[in-house]
Design a protein around this motif. Structure first.
Motif, PDB file in Angstrom:
ATOM      1  N   PHE A  61       0.890  -1.169   0.000  1.00  0.00           N
ATOM      2  CA  PHE A  61       0.000   0.000   0.000  1.00  0.00           C
ATOM      3  C   PHE A  61       0.919   1.207   0.000  1.00  0.00           C
ATOM      4  CE2 PHE A  61      -2.561  -3.200   2.367  1.00  0.00           C
ATOM      5  CZ  PHE A  61      -3.578  -3.333   1.444  1.00  0.00           C
ATOM      6  N   HIS A  83       4.477   0.815   1.676  1.00  0.00           N
ATOM      7  CA  HIS A  83       4.471  -0.081   2.816  1.00  0.00           C
ATOM      8  C   HIS A  83       4.008  -1.481   2.406  1.00  0.00           C
ATOM      9  CE1 HIS A  83       3.451  -1.605   6.765  1.00  0.00           C
ATOM     10  NE2 HIS A  83       2.189  -1.680   6.428  1.00  0.00           N
ATOM     11  N   ALA A 108       2.350  -4.533   3.327  1.00  0.00           N
ATOM     12  CA  ALA A 108       1.518  -5.050   4.412  1.00  0.00           C
ATOM     13  C   ALA A 108       1.662  -6.562   4.515  1.00  0.00           C
ATOM     14  CB  ALA A 108       0.062  -4.670   4.185  1.00  0.00           C
ATOM     15  N   PRO A 131       0.987  -9.647  16.110  1.00  0.00           N
ATOM     16  CA  PRO A 131       0.382  -8.454  16.709  1.00  0.00           C
ATOM     17  C   PRO A 131      -0.559  -7.753  15.743  1.00  0.00           C
ATOM     18  CG  PRO A 131       2.706  -8.080  16.209  1.00  0.00           C
ATOM     19  CD  PRO A 131       2.442  -9.517  15.960  1.00  0.00           C
ATOM     20  N   ASN A 132      -1.384  -6.864  16.255  1.00  0.00           N
ATOM     21  CA  ASN A 132      -2.271  -6.085  15.389  1.00  0.00           C
ATOM     22  C   ASN A 132      -1.471  -5.343  14.340  1.00  0.00           C
ATOM     23  OD1 ASN A 132      -4.881  -6.609  16.181  1.00  0.00           O
ATOM     24  ND2 ASN A 132      -4.742  -5.227  17.943  1.00  0.00           N
ATOM     25  N   GLY A 133      -1.961  -5.369  13.132  1.00  0.00           N
ATOM     26  CA  GLY A 133      -1.260  -4.685  12.052  1.00  0.00           C
ATOM     27  C   GLY A 133      -0.163  -5.526  11.435  1.00  0.00           C
ATOM     28  N   ALA A 134      -0.062  -6.792  11.848  1.00  0.00           N
ATOM     29  CA  ALA A 134       0.992  -7.651  11.318  1.00  0.00           C
ATOM     30  C   ALA A 134       0.731  -8.034   9.860  1.00  0.00           C
ATOM     31  CB  ALA A 134       1.116  -8.909  12.165  1.00  0.00           C
ATOM     32  N   GLY A 135      -0.519  -7.972   9.458  1.00  0.00           N
ATOM     33  CA  GLY A 135      -0.843  -8.315   8.073  1.00  0.00           C
ATOM     34  C   GLY A 135      -1.643  -9.595   7.938  1.00  0.00           C
ATOM     35  N   LYS A 136      -2.194 -10.100   9.039  1.00  0.00           N
ATOM     36  CA  LYS A 136      -2.917 -11.368   8.998  1.00  0.00           C
ATOM     37  C   LYS A 136      -4.177 -11.269   8.121  1.00  0.00           C
ATOM     38  CE  LYS A 136      -3.470 -11.235  13.475  1.00  0.00           C
ATOM     39  NZ  LYS A 136      -2.844  -9.940  13.829  1.00  0.00           N
ATOM     40  N   THR A 137      -4.971 -10.230   8.386  1.00  0.00           N
ATOM     41  CA  THR A 137      -6.195 -10.061   7.608  1.00  0.00           C
ATOM     42  C   THR A 137      -5.865  -9.802   6.140  1.00  0.00           C
ATOM     43  OG1 THR A 137      -7.391  -9.221   9.515  1.00  0.00           O
ATOM     44  CG2 THR A 137      -8.269  -8.641   7.359  1.00  0.00           C
ATOM     45  N   THR A 138      -4.835  -9.011   5.911  1.00  0.00           N
ATOM     46  CA  THR A 138      -4.444  -8.715   4.530  1.00  0.00           C
ATOM     47  C   THR A 138      -3.980  -9.989   3.824  1.00  0.00           C
ATOM     48  OG1 THR A 138      -3.786  -6.532   5.310  1.00  0.00           O
ATOM     49  CG2 THR A 138      -3.052  -7.171   3.113  1.00  0.00           C
ATOM     50  N   GLN A 196     -13.207 -10.623   9.824  1.00  0.00           N
ATOM     51  CA  GLN A 196     -12.944 -10.075  11.159  1.00  0.00           C
ATOM     52  C   GLN A 196     -13.934  -8.962  11.463  1.00  0.00           C
ATOM     53  OE1 GLN A 196      -9.039  -8.368  11.567  1.00  0.00           O
ATOM     54  NE2 GLN A 196      -9.349  -7.821  13.697  1.00  0.00           N
TER      55      GLN A 196
HETATM   56  N1  LIG Z   1      -6.747  -1.309   2.104  1.00  0.00           N
HETATM   57  C1  LIG Z   1      -5.644  -0.898   2.777  1.00  0.00           C
HETATM   58  N2  LIG Z   1      -5.015   0.263   2.428  1.00  0.00           N
HETATM   59  C2  LIG Z   1      -3.922   0.679   3.078  1.00  0.00           C
HETATM   60  N3  LIG Z   1      -3.364   0.015   4.093  1.00  0.00           N
HETATM   61  C3  LIG Z   1      -3.916  -1.130   4.510  1.00  0.00           C
HETATM   62  C4  LIG Z   1      -5.095  -1.648   3.872  1.00  0.00           C
HETATM   63  N4  LIG Z   1      -5.442  -2.813   4.478  1.00  0.00           N
HETATM   64  C5  LIG Z   1      -4.521  -3.009   5.444  1.00  0.00           C
HETATM   65  N5  LIG Z   1      -3.607  -2.023   5.472  1.00  0.00           N
HETATM   66  C6  LIG Z   1      -2.453  -1.939   6.372  1.00  0.00           C
HETATM   67  O1  LIG Z   1      -1.794  -3.169   6.335  1.00  0.00           O
HETATM   68  C7  LIG Z   1      -1.318  -3.515   7.618  1.00  0.00           C
HETATM   69  C8  LIG Z   1      -1.825  -4.871   8.030  1.00  0.00           C
HETATM   70  O2  LIG Z   1      -3.185  -4.795   8.388  1.00  0.00           O
HETATM   71  P1  LIG Z   1      -4.052  -6.096   8.745  1.00  0.00           P
HETATM   72  O3  LIG Z   1      -3.840  -7.112   7.714  1.00  0.00           O
HETATM   73  O4  LIG Z   1      -5.436  -5.655   8.975  1.00  0.00           O
HETATM   74  O5  LIG Z   1      -3.400  -6.543  10.118  1.00  0.00           O
HETATM   75  P2  LIG Z   1      -3.899  -7.639  11.151  1.00  0.00           P
HETATM   76  O6  LIG Z   1      -5.078  -8.329  10.600  1.00  0.00           O
HETATM   77  O7  LIG Z   1      -2.747  -8.541  11.337  1.00  0.00           O
HETATM   78  O8  LIG Z   1      -4.204  -6.900  12.416  1.00  0.00           O
HETATM   79  C9  LIG Z   1      -1.739  -2.407   8.557  1.00  0.00           C
HETATM   80  O9  LIG Z   1      -0.639  -1.528   8.713  1.00  0.00           O
HETATM   81  C10 LIG Z   1      -2.859  -1.745   7.824  1.00  0.00           C
HETATM   82  O10 LIG Z   1      -2.917  -0.381   8.152  1.00  0.00           O
END
Ligand SMILES: Nc1ncnc2c1ncn2[C@@H]1O[C@H](COP(=O)(O)OP(=O)(O)O)[C@@H](O)[C@H]1O
Ligand SMILES: [Mg+2]
Lengths: 355, 261
Positions: free
Chosen positions: B15, B18, B20, B39-46, B87
């Motif tokens: 993104f 960065h 992710a 940890p939160n923001g690690a990229g799991k959901t992404t 999530q």
């Molecule tokens: N659509 C998006 N646009 C920009 N940044 C994103 C987007 N989706 C996720 N991110 C960034 O990617 C990183 C990982 O997010 P996420 O996958 O939600 O983490 P987790 O699920 O592990 O808590 C975070 O820094 C988040 O801000």
């Protein structure tokens, strides 16, 4: 039987059922209940707009697509039948052929617009349809050699539908069925069948997917529904229905022109009708179209009466002067949208649930 | 070992500047439950979004059953058997609970194109939907609008939508987050039953370490978008990199099952 005709989607409000039954009965017997040409013209217009608004509801209310090209399809249907009758003579064959050509051209157009632009954001889609519809309206008036330009075309309908053709006439009981009455029933029955077909579609598995897309297209896609495909099909179906409404209108008014079919004013009317009636219910289309057209046709008269009646009072007769009817129509709409954000049908159903 | 059901190679999404998800290669096999922690923001959901198709990868590939699905839409991947529970609850708010589930059942049945049959006449689908409602204990709320449900019930419905798809890859993204203590077992039992079936590929993002310990066959740790540890639960939890990068200085809290984030 009614339940099955409506595909199981009942009004779910006694007041609404009553209103619908009243509208149905009056429309079904208009030629025999009233005399003069205004009531039957109004009734036919209501039938035509019920179809047009219902088809728009399929897009806006059920699928969540904002389109400003709906009158374009209405126009394509009207021009298709109208120009065919004008050019090829007043026969059923030319009317049918004109309709088929219109349906093919219009559906292809709806398909292409849908495929190209339904993947973009809703606001862009609205803009694109606005551009295409404007271009089409300009085209229709520029190609005056074929379309009659701004003046449009008046044409004759097949002999059976002309006022001169009398099927039977029994003066003793005041029963006279001529081509006009027959035309009216052609419009009425077509409208009824199309509306029931729309009920069928929105209550099918396909229709529920459209609602799912309206609610959350992202999740619908994640479940395996190809959102662009569904939106495109919905677009084509709505366009098809609008074209049929256009054809009905052409047969009824025996004229087709930019002002009566393509104008942006009609697009706004459709939007108001669907919002006032209640989006995403189809019943809203019936109520919205009926009220709106009645108001358009009779508010002026009603105000004339009211203005006379209050002539002794200061100021009020001026406010109620028939020339101000548009102002009052506007006020009525603002009030109705303010008090019934889910439309009249939404409000009536809420009242049932509230009890 | 048999061919993996789902596999990513060098999967990356940026993104802006960065990353992710940063060059993650990992394979998931049938009959196993993999917990993905970090940890939160690690990229799991992404990472999940890249695998199930909600986001397009910047580079790298996703393979499903030996087929490259990197360029396929989320819908195509869902049809090929990837199920996803989100999530952030992602429902059809103004439709009823039963209708929500039936839409998933219908997606699986692939008869959705039916324009002319009546939705309320498909008895088979109604029964299937009812079955999945019972699985998450929502049968008494079938007629309420999804939007009107309390948070815990929404989470259960979210899971039911994925269950009703009957996929062979299940991706749970913090399924119990925000649920009250007495609601959690419903979802955990469900995951246990799926696991017991033996042929599903299950991915679970979960913060509660006791849950991870009791369910996972394997733990994958993401940190700053990178895969930093991968192995059987005891080894991964004990490894220095995890102790340092993820579990930090909280071994005491972790053993009590506190959320680590
Ligand atoms: N659509 C998006 N646009 C920009 N940044 C994103 C987007 N989706 C996720 N991110 C960034 O990617 C990183 C990982 O997010 P996420 O996958 O939600 O983490 P987790 O699920 O592990 O808590 C975070 O820094 C988040 O801000
Ligand atoms: Mg997350």
């Amino acid at each position: 039987m009614i339940q099955s005709a409506l595909s199981g989607d009942l009004p779910r409000s006694r007041v609404l059922s009553f209103l619908l039954a009243a509208i149905f009965l009056v429309l079904a017997f208009t030629p025999f209940l009233f005399s003069g040409s205004q009531p039957i013209n109004t009734a036919a217009k209501i039938c035509i707009f019920i179809v047009l608004v219902a088809s728009y509801d399929l897009l806006l209310g059920y699928t969540g697509i904002v389109s400003f090209a709906h009158t374009m399809f209405f126009g394509i249907g009207g021009y298709g039948v109208g120009l065919a009758l004008y050019g090829w003579g007043p026969t059923w064959t030319s009317a049918g052929l004109g309709l088929v050509i219109a349906l093919v051209v219009g559906t292809v157009l709806a398909f292409v617009i849908g495929l190209l632009s339904l993947r973009v954001r809703a606001i862009f889609y609205a803009m694109i349809t606005l551009a295409v519809a404007s271009a089409f309206a300009i085209l229709a008036s520029q190609l005056s050699e074929y379309t009659g330009g701004e003046d449009g075309r008046s044409f004759r309908v097949p002999p059976l539908l002309r006022p001169g053709s009398v099927l039977f006439d029994i003066p003793a009981i005041g029963l006279r069925v001529d081509g006009r009455v027959l035309s009216y029933y052609l419009v009425f029955v077509s409208a009824l069948l199309l509306l029931l077909a729309a009920f069928r579609i929105v209550n099918s598995p396909f229709g529920r997917v459209l609602q799912a897309i309206r609610e959350n297209d992202f999740r619908a896609e994640s479940l395996g529904y190809n959102v662009v495909y569904y939106r495109t099909v919905a677009n084509c179906l709505a366009a098809g229905m609008a074209m049929l409404a256009g054809a009905m209108s052409a047969i009824w008014v025996r004229y087709t022109g930019p002002d009566t079919t393509l104008s942006f004013a009609i697009m706004l009317d459709i939007l108001l009708m669907v919002v006032i009636g209640g989006m995403g219910t189809l019943y809203g289309a019936v109520i919205g179209a009926t009220l709106f057209i009645l108001a358009q046709n009779y508010l002026q008269k009603l105000m004339g009466v009211a203005s006379e009646a209050t002539s002794a009072l200061p100021l009020i007769p001026h406010l109620l002067h028939p020339d101000r009817w548009l102002l009052w129509l506007g006020v009525l709409f603002i009030l109705s949208v303010y008090f019934f954000p889910n439309g009249i049908v939404g409000k009536l159903r809420e009242m049932v649930r509230g009890r | 070992m048999s061919r993996p059901v789902l596999e990513t190679q060098g999967l990356t999404i940026r993104f802006g500047g960065h990353a992710a998800v940063d060059n993650v290669s990992c394979a998931f096999h049938a009959g196993s439950l993999t917990a993905i922690v970090g940890p939160n923001g690690a990229g799991k959901t992404t990472y999940f979004n890249l695998m199930s198709g909600q986001l397009p990868a910047t580079s790298g590939s996703v393979q499903l059953d030996g087929e490259d699905v990197t360029r396929l839409s989320a819908a195509e991947r869902a049809k090929r058997g990837i199920g996803r529970a989100f999530q952030i609850t992602n429902l059809f708010p103004n439709l009823t609970v039963a209708e929500n589930v039936r839409l998933a059942v219908q997606a699986k049945a692939r008869a959705a194109a039916s324009l002319w049959s009546r939705w309320d006449h498909h008895v088979e689908w109604i029964k299937r939907a009812e079955h999945f409602l019972e699985e998450v204990n929502l049968q008494d709320k079938r007629a309420s609008a999804a939007a009107a449900l309390p948070h815990g019930d929404k989470r259960k419905l979210e899971v039911a939508l994925m269950m009703a798809l009957e996929p062979h890859v299940y991706m749970f993204d913090e399924p119990t987050a925000g649920m009250s203590v007495d609601e959690v077992p419903v979802v955990l039992d469900l995951i246990k039953r799926l696991k017991a079936a033996g042929d599903k590929t299950i991915l679970l993002v979960e913060h509660k370490m006791d849950v991870v310990r009791s369910l996972a066959d394997r733990i994958v740790v993401l940190h700053n978008g990178q895969l930093v540890a991968d192995g059987d639960p005891e080894t991964v939890i004990a490894s220095p990199i995890v102790q340092e990068a993820y579990l930090g200085s909280m071994p005491a809290a972790e053993s009590k099952g506190a959320a680590v984030s």
